[in-house]
Design a protein around this motif. Structure first.
Motif, short mmCIF file in Angstrom:
data_model
loop_
_atom_site.label_atom_id
_atom_site.label_comp_id
_atom_site.label_asym_id
_atom_site.label_seq_id
_atom_site.Cartn_x
_atom_site.Cartn_y
_atom_site.Cartn_z
N UNK A 155 0.83 -1.20 0.00
CA UNK A 155 0.00 0.00 0.00
C UNK A 155 0.87 1.25 0.00
N UNK A 156 1.88 1.27 0.87
CA UNK A 156 2.75 2.44 0.95
C UNK A 156 3.55 2.58 -0.35
N UNK A 157 3.99 1.47 -0.92
CA UNK A 157 4.70 1.51 -2.20
C UNK A 157 3.86 2.19 -3.27
N UNK A 158 2.58 1.82 -3.36
CA UNK A 158 1.70 2.44 -4.35
C UNK A 158 1.55 3.93 -4.09
N UNK A 159 1.45 4.31 -2.83
CA UNK A 159 1.32 5.73 -2.48
C UNK A 159 2.57 6.52 -2.88
N UNK A 160 3.75 5.93 -2.64
CA UNK A 160 5.00 6.61 -2.99
C UNK A 160 5.13 6.74 -4.50
N UNK A 161 4.75 5.70 -5.24
CA UNK A 161 4.82 5.77 -6.69
C UNK A 161 3.85 6.81 -7.24
N UNK A 162 2.65 6.89 -6.66
CA UNK A 162 1.70 7.93 -7.07
C UNK A 162 2.27 9.31 -6.77
N UNK A 163 2.92 9.44 -5.61
CA UNK A 163 3.52 10.72 -5.23
C UNK A 163 4.59 11.13 -6.22
N UNK A 164 5.48 10.20 -6.57
CA UNK A 164 6.55 10.51 -7.52
C UNK A 164 5.95 10.91 -8.87
N UNK A 165 4.87 10.23 -9.27
CA UNK A 165 4.22 10.58 -10.53
C UNK A 165 3.66 11.99 -10.50
N UNK A 166 3.04 12.38 -9.39
CA UNK A 166 2.50 13.74 -9.28
C UNK A 166 3.63 14.77 -9.31
N UNK A 167 4.71 14.47 -8.61
CA UNK A 167 5.84 15.40 -8.59
C UNK A 167 6.48 15.53 -9.96
N UNK A 168 6.51 14.44 -10.72
CA UNK A 168 7.02 14.52 -12.09
C UNK A 168 6.25 15.55 -12.89
N UNK A 169 4.93 15.52 -12.75
CA UNK A 169 4.12 16.43 -13.54
C UNK A 169 4.21 17.87 -13.02
N UNK A 170 4.16 18.03 -11.70
CA UNK A 170 4.15 19.38 -11.15
C UNK A 170 5.51 20.06 -11.21
#
Length: 337
Positions: free
Chosen positions: A202-217
């Motif tokens: 679960x935490x892995x998925x959250x971190x990957x989503x976070x990195x994806x958002x930071x990539x875009x922003x």
């Protein structure tokens, strides 16, 4: 068939954030551990680097970061950050150059976040330090920016966490703190070396989503190092498959995972945690990868490859360009007409 989440917006493909050309890294007694590695990463692009333990992934990243351990050195090749008038040649760079690019243009997040934070300093102090020393912010400005960064990486009670020590936070929270430090000065490239391996699913998925958002922003380029093809399937535009210190296959992620050309990539897909589990049983790849520095004639995967023939070990195997940004290092790959 490999599955992916909905694709992130495609990066701008003009220019290059990172260019690695014919990189060769040697270990003790001049033995070659990484050989003739070449790839580039475009602005805003996410590239996955996959392979078994000992394949050379981390050595490649540490060569890019200038953080090779004692007795290990870059023997040949080039590593260039950016291009044009702002390009920086990192191969053989001195301390002054590294001090200028680390944290500001080039940042990294590693596997065990607790090992990279000072246990005797508060979280706020450690994020502030990056902003004050490298970013030149005043104390009050740094504190305000730190709280913003902690919120941005999903730490909701940022004011409390600001005053806490690393031992008071979970592994997932500590990884978020390291990511906040890494992106605090808006680098061009983030290298995440097994950054989610020690975290639960679960935490892995959250971190990957976070990195994806930071990539875009932040319009980050990302080099994601992992042994998990499922992570690459969800997070990366392109994938580089590494074996025995060489890149044996590369290309757009969906194409490589749905139609792998190299026997090693095919073997990885058979043992990967993606695909239709109801139609197959868990498999393994017979044998062991070559030790770092071990020299083998021809294809380095040949001793473990079920398709190996005499031609596979007769001479070094060149990379075959397959078109559409795809390539594979195998004598049995059909060369496009």
């Amino acid at each position: 068939m490999a599955t992916r989440r909905p694709a992130v917006p495609q990066p701008e493909t003009t220019g290059s954030t990172l260019g690695v050309t014919d990189l060769r890294v040697s270990v003790a007694h001049g033995q070659t551990a990484v050989r003739d590695v070449s790839f580039d990463i475009a602005p805003g692009e996410s590239v996955g680097l996959v392979g078994e333990s000992g394949s050379g992934k981390t050595l490649t990243c540490r060569a890019v970061l200038g953080l090779l351990p004692g007795g290990v050195r870059v023997e040949a090749g080039r590593v260039e950050l950016g291009e044009g008038p702002t390009a920086v040649e990192l191969t053989g760079a001195g301390r002054r150059t590294w001090n200028q690019v680390r944290g500001t243009r080039l940042a990294a997040v590693f596997q065990d976040p607790a090992s990279y934070l000072n246990p005797s300093l508060t979280i706020g102090h450690q994020v502030d330090e990056q902003l004050r020393v490298r970013g030149g912010l005043a104390r009050a400005e740094a504190r305000t920016r730190t709280l913003e960064l902690l919120l941005e990486v999903g730490i909701h009670d940022a004011a409390t966490v600001y005053h806490q020590y690393p031992f008071q936070l979970s592994g997932g929270m500590l990884q978020r703190v390291l990511i906040a430090i890494a992106v605090s000065l808006n680098p061009d490239l983030l290298i995440a070396d097994e950054a989610t391996t020690a975290l639960d699913t679960v935490v892995q998925a959250e971190i990957l989503d976070l990195v994806g958002r930071l990539r875009r922003s932040h319009r980050l380029s990302l080099l994601l190092v992992t042994h998990d093809l499922a992570v690459v399937a969800e997070s990366c535009d392109r994938v580089l498959v590494m074996y025995g210190g060489e890149i044996v296959e590369s290309g757009p992620t969906e194409q490589v995972l749905n139609d792998p050309q190299h026997p090693y990539t095919q073997a990885l897909m058979r043992v990967a945690s993606i695909g239709d589990w109801s139609r197959r049983t868990l498999e393994t790849i017979a044998g062991q990868p070559p030790a770092p520095g071990e020299e083998l004639p021809g294809c380095r995967f040949a001793p473990r490859c079920p398709l190996a023939a005499a031609e596979c070990t007769a001479a070094p195997v060149p990379v075959v360009e397959l078109g559409d940004q795809r390539a594979a290092r195998c004598v049995k790959v059909a060369v496009p007409a």
